[in-house]
Design an enzyme around this catalytic site. Structure first.
Site, PDB file in Angstrom:
ATOM      1  N   LYS A 167       0.853  -1.190   0.000  1.00  0.00           N
ATOM      2  CA  LYS A 167       0.000   0.000   0.000  1.00  0.00           C
ATOM      3  C   LYS A 167       0.889   1.240   0.000  1.00  0.00           C
ATOM      4  CE  LYS A 167      -3.913   0.143   0.401  1.00  0.00           C
ATOM      5  NZ  LYS A 167      -4.994   0.273  -0.581  1.00  0.00           N
TER       6      LYS A 167
ATOM      7  N   GLU B 109      -6.217  -6.207 -11.223  1.00  0.00           N
ATOM      8  CA  GLU B 109      -7.180  -5.638 -10.293  1.00  0.00           C
ATOM      9  C   GLU B 109      -7.760  -4.358 -10.845  1.00  0.00           C
ATOM     10  OE1 GLU B 109      -5.270  -3.317  -6.793  1.00  0.00           O
ATOM     11  OE2 GLU B 109      -3.992  -5.067  -7.062  1.00  0.00           O
TER      12      GLU B 109
END
Length: 415
Positions: free
Chosen positions: A202, A236
């Site tokens: 992240k 994704e």
């Protein structure tokens, strides 16, 4: 950090620094440092130039200001996050904060940053939510979006990790991330991540790349973008993981370094076990029809299981669902037929065969996809009541909001 500390870090000592005069930057005098030991590192000079610009406007006239710290809004684009929910009886639940803490530690290690401990992280989240609990939305109205962020705040000029780090946690009440139905377009020009990069953590670097393709997609009327890798396998959506329902399989790409291992994604896979689905990378389960009047046999992991004998000469028959599709095995206990959750590479062409597609993420929870457009071909999918995505959504949100007993140990109640 003082100016002397800055200079020592850079390898050049101050010989008795004096604040600059108004005209020191034009009168030709030298700064009082040891020029013979000058290395490549940050030594703060007298002034810096700052100008600002709002979105869709031009930069303002800038100004010279003495070198020093600048103010940065804590909600600047540096990312990590979690959620808090209010239950029907007024309790406030955090959802898997320890998992978020561990993810930050993994990401910090990849980015050569120092991260807080799990205990420090969770304590910061608890204090932030508790002090802002009046902002947690009423049940069914939304959630409190918690954003813990870690950023390098120490001085550095070269390509190197920062010498200091700042950890901040703040929160905001939020509604649904996507308004209306979710219509995606497959992105073929831009890549969100590459093998060996930072796609699996992240980090803000993973989001800078998506701004342009998202803007282009929205200009064409789409909600979001589905990214592929260089070999045309599904990866994704811009901020979410993706699942396909195809026959008796629930498919999702493996998190092998270019895909973020989402906590909601992980939770959904674990919830499928509770619903009686099976997670495997083995071969497909097949149900073979013999004839309408003969018995059916289920082949399972290369072993044959015979159905329960009613008499010495008869067996339970499987129920036929359609004349053209496979038959579903209806168990004696009347439970649903088996679905298999498989983490495997998914070629983009399998989008045409899927019956359902849904996305998962902190902001979206579980969000069913209405359509995906690939090379000017629009593929529509099932949504709503009775779908796999809807069942998983109800289970997840039920646990998050206290409507369903949390037997997984995922929620943390705020004191």
């Amino acid at each position: 950090m003082t100016r002397d500390q800055y200079c020592r870090t850079a390898g050049a000592e101050v010989e008795g620094y004096n604040e600059p005069s108004v005209n020191s930057h034009v009168n030709g005098e030298y700064a009082k440092i040891n020029w013979d030991v000058l290395g490549f590192g940050l030594i703060p000079t007298d002034y810096m130039y700052i100008m600002n610009c709002s979105k869709d406007q031009h930069f303002s006239q800038g100004t010279l200001t003495p070198f020093g710290k600048i103010e940065v809004n804590p909600s600047s684009g540096i990312l990590n996050y979690g959620q808090a929910h209010r239950t029907a009886n007024g309790r406030i639940l955090l959802f898997r904060p320890e998992e978020n803490a561990m993810r930050m530690k993994v990401g910090a290690k990849r980015m050569c940053m120092q991260a807080p401990t799990v205990e420090q992280f969770v304590n910061a989240v608890k204090q932030t939510v508790h002090s802002n609990k009046r902002w947690v939305p009423p049940p069914g109205k939304g959630a409190m979006y918690i954003r813990p962020l870690l950023m390098g705040s120490g001085p550095v000029l070269g390509v190197a990790p920062a010498s200091e780090y700042t950890f901040i946690t703040y929160a905001s009440p939020v509604g649904n991330y996507h308004k209306g139905v979710l219509n995606l377009i497959v992105e073929e020009k831009f890549r969100r991540a590459i093998p060996g990069g930072t796609g699996g953590v992240k980090a803000v670097t993973n989001y800078a790349i998506i701004y342009k393709p998202i803007a282009e997609a929205k200009a064409k009327g789409f909600t979001d973008v589905l990214f592929l890798n260089a070999e045309k396998y599904i990866e994704e959506v811009s901020t979410t993981n993706i699942f396909l329902v195809k026959g008796n399989e629930i498919l999702t790409p493996p998190t092998s370094g270019t895909i973020l291992p989402g906590i909601t994604r992980k939770s959904i896979i674990e919830i499928t076990h509770v619903l009686g689905y099976q997670t495997t990378s083995a071969r497909y389960y097949e149900v073979e029809q013999i004839t309408l009047t003969r018995w059916y046999e289920l082949e399972l992991m290369t072993m044959w299981y015979e159905l329960e004998q009613i008499t010495s000469t008869r067996w339970y028959e499987l129920e036929q669902t359609t004349s053209t599709r496979c038959y579903e095995l209806e168990e004696i206990t009347s439970t649903r037929y088996l679905l298999i959750v498989k983490e495997r590479a998914i070629p983009v062409g399998e989008l045409f065969d899927a019956e359902e597609v849904f996305c998962t993420g902190t902001a979206v929870g579980v969000n069913s996809v209405n359509s995906i457009t690939y090379q000017d071909t629009r593929i529509a999918y099932k949504r709503g009541a009775g779908t796999v995505g809807q069942k998983l959504y109800e289970m997840l949100t039920g646990i998050q909001t206290g409507r369903i007993e949390d037997k997984m140990g995922w929620t943390v109640e705020l004191d």
